[in-house]
Design a protein around this motif. Sequence first.
Motif, mmCIF file in Angstrom:
data_model
loop_
_atom_site.group_PDB
_atom_site.id
_atom_site.type_symbol
_atom_site.label_atom_id
_atom_site.label_comp_id
_atom_site.label_asym_id
_atom_site.label_seq_id
_atom_site.Cartn_x
_atom_site.Cartn_y
_atom_site.Cartn_z
ATOM 1 N N LEU A 217 0.815 -1.208 0.000
ATOM 2 C CA LEU A 217 0.000 0.000 0.000
ATOM 3 C C LEU A 217 0.855 1.268 0.000
ATOM 4 O O LEU A 217 0.407 2.320 -0.446
ATOM 5 N N ALA A 218 2.080 1.150 0.510
ATOM 6 C CA ALA A 218 2.969 2.312 0.534
ATOM 7 C C ALA A 218 3.715 2.493 -0.777
ATOM 8 O O ALA A 218 4.457 3.469 -0.950
ATOM 9 N N LYS A 219 3.511 1.591 -1.718
ATOM 10 C CA LYS A 219 4.198 1.657 -3.005
ATOM 11 C C LYS A 219 3.812 2.942 -3.738
ATOM 12 O O LYS A 219 2.630 3.246 -3.893
ATOM 13 N N PRO A 220 4.782 3.747 -4.193
ATOM 14 C CA PRO A 220 4.443 4.982 -4.925
ATOM 15 C C PRO A 220 3.724 4.669 -6.244
ATOM 16 O O PRO A 220 4.074 3.703 -6.932
ATOM 17 N N VAL A 221 2.744 5.481 -6.594
ATOM 18 C CA VAL A 221 2.032 5.251 -7.854
ATOM 19 C C VAL A 221 2.961 5.482 -9.045
ATOM 20 O O VAL A 221 2.694 4.999 -10.143
ATOM 21 N N SER A 222 4.058 6.202 -8.825
ATOM 22 C CA SER A 222 5.017 6.423 -9.913
ATOM 23 C C SER A 222 5.634 5.113 -10.385
ATOM 24 O O SER A 222 6.138 5.018 -11.505
ATOM 25 N N GLU A 223 5.596 4.076 -9.521
ATOM 26 C CA GLU A 223 6.162 2.782 -9.887
ATOM 27 C C GLU A 223 5.178 1.905 -10.654
ATOM 28 O O GLU A 223 5.508 0.784 -11.038
ATOM 29 N N LEU A 224 3.971 2.419 -10.885
ATOM 30 C CA LEU A 224 2.986 1.653 -11.658
ATOM 31 C C LEU A 224 3.200 1.783 -13.158
ATOM 32 O O LEU A 224 2.521 1.131 -13.942
ATOM 33 N N ASN A 225 4.135 2.667 -13.574
ATOM 34 C CA ASN A 225 4.416 2.884 -14.999
ATOM 35 C C ASN A 225 3.168 3.283 -15.768
ATOM 36 O O ASN A 225 2.853 2.712 -16.819
ATOM 37 N N LEU A 226 2.445 4.250 -15.235
ATOM 38 C CA LEU A 226 1.239 4.741 -15.893
ATOM 39 C C LEU A 226 1.595 5.698 -17.024
ATOM 40 O O LEU A 226 2.711 6.229 -17.081
ATOM 41 N N SER A 227 0.648 5.937 -17.912
ATOM 42 C CA SER A 227 0.840 6.894 -19.002
ATOM 43 C C SER A 227 0.966 8.303 -18.433
ATOM 44 O O SER A 227 0.614 8.569 -17.279
ATOM 45 N N VAL A 228 1.466 9.221 -19.256
ATOM 46 C CA VAL A 228 1.620 10.617 -18.829
ATOM 47 C C VAL A 228 0.288 11.188 -18.368
ATOM 48 O O VAL A 228 0.189 11.835 -17.327
#
Length: 445
Positions: A381-392
Amino acid sequence: MSQAALETDVKQIVLSNSLFGPREVQALASAMAEDPSQYRALRDAVAELELREETPASNVRLGCCLYLLGRFESAISVLKRGDNGALAHFYLGKCYLATQRYDEALESFRAARIAGYNPDDCALGEVEALRGKGELKGAMEILDRLSGSAAESAEYYYQRGATLAALGAPAEEVAALYEKAIQIDPNHVGALFGLAWENDRHGNDDVALELYQRCVSRFPPHLGALINLGILYEDMEQYEKAVRCYQRVLEAFPGHERARLFLKDAQAAGQIVLEEDTTRRRDRLAQILATPVTDFELSVRSRNCLQKMGIMTLGDLCRCTEQDLLASKNFGETSLAEIKEMLASKGLRLGQLLPERPGAPAAEGVGEEEEALPPEEQALLAKPVSELNLSVRARKCLARLGINTVGELIRYSGDELLECKNFGVTSLNEVREKLRALGLKLRGD
């Protein structure tokens, strides 16, 4: 050069029987970059060329022009019917790169070199094809073998920067190579896009915007730049420009699903903004129309006449005509001029709220008053969303909502995310897919 001269030159290059080679292809690309309206001149010349009797030489000319227009699949089909020469093979390779058919691109560039095309240009084409296949070591080996003028070209610095970026090199090193390429060729599409992307992902939106705009002014269109520029335009609420970007992608690739979905999102967002603007204008108008006429310094004669007629607000006045007022006893031209001046000061006029004709709709403003998911492991749950490799697009929307971790993300429902500006169904599906891979869901899913 004047527009007429440019148009004449474009048609002359495409339709004449003169020599047609790399220099002519570059001249066409430069003409359109200098004046984007020449896209139409090239398109019209291509349409005329398509009607002429087909020969191997004319197919090479036509195929290269179709490539510049971004009609890559058509260009491939035509170039295959060409003269099997160096130019045909080289631009087949360029078309295969654009359509991500990297094995075929490699074969075409190698065939172009054997047929006599500039070997350095062919080698750099092979580098891009190998990078597309993920064979980064092979791409670097070719780059390291190049020397002389080839190793000092804009294309070389771009390909080296892009390959190092794929290898995970520091952003500063990659950006420096792109900047070197742009110093040599200020209009190098790949370097402009690469540098724009580096700035985009580091939040330098103004710099990225200018670089993307320069990139998409070149031909053929760079699809990645068009997509990313469209997203930036949406962030700026310039939805018409965003729509045009996605439409240009679909002109080249009618089946491009992301562009199609982004186009729908941008069109819908633009409509929402239009509706919000209409609502705000309506509310402001309603406030003005409710203003009592006693708030204005009118003559005693005018004020008494309005009171006798039961006209208490500016809205009441806007439902009257000049004839209605002049029919009132003691209400003359002087009072009429006074009333009209008062209304004009608020952007109103007599009769504004009357239907223009029987059955016609009234003017604007008439009758218009108008369970969080249970947490799993704390580390997950503490994982940053930046590590999800989402689109811009998705990443910027989450940042706008202040969502920094997966735990914060799953407290939102799909509907709540969709309420964020520019967060459409495409982004929602992307987020759901990333969460599903972690065994998580949005609230309410």
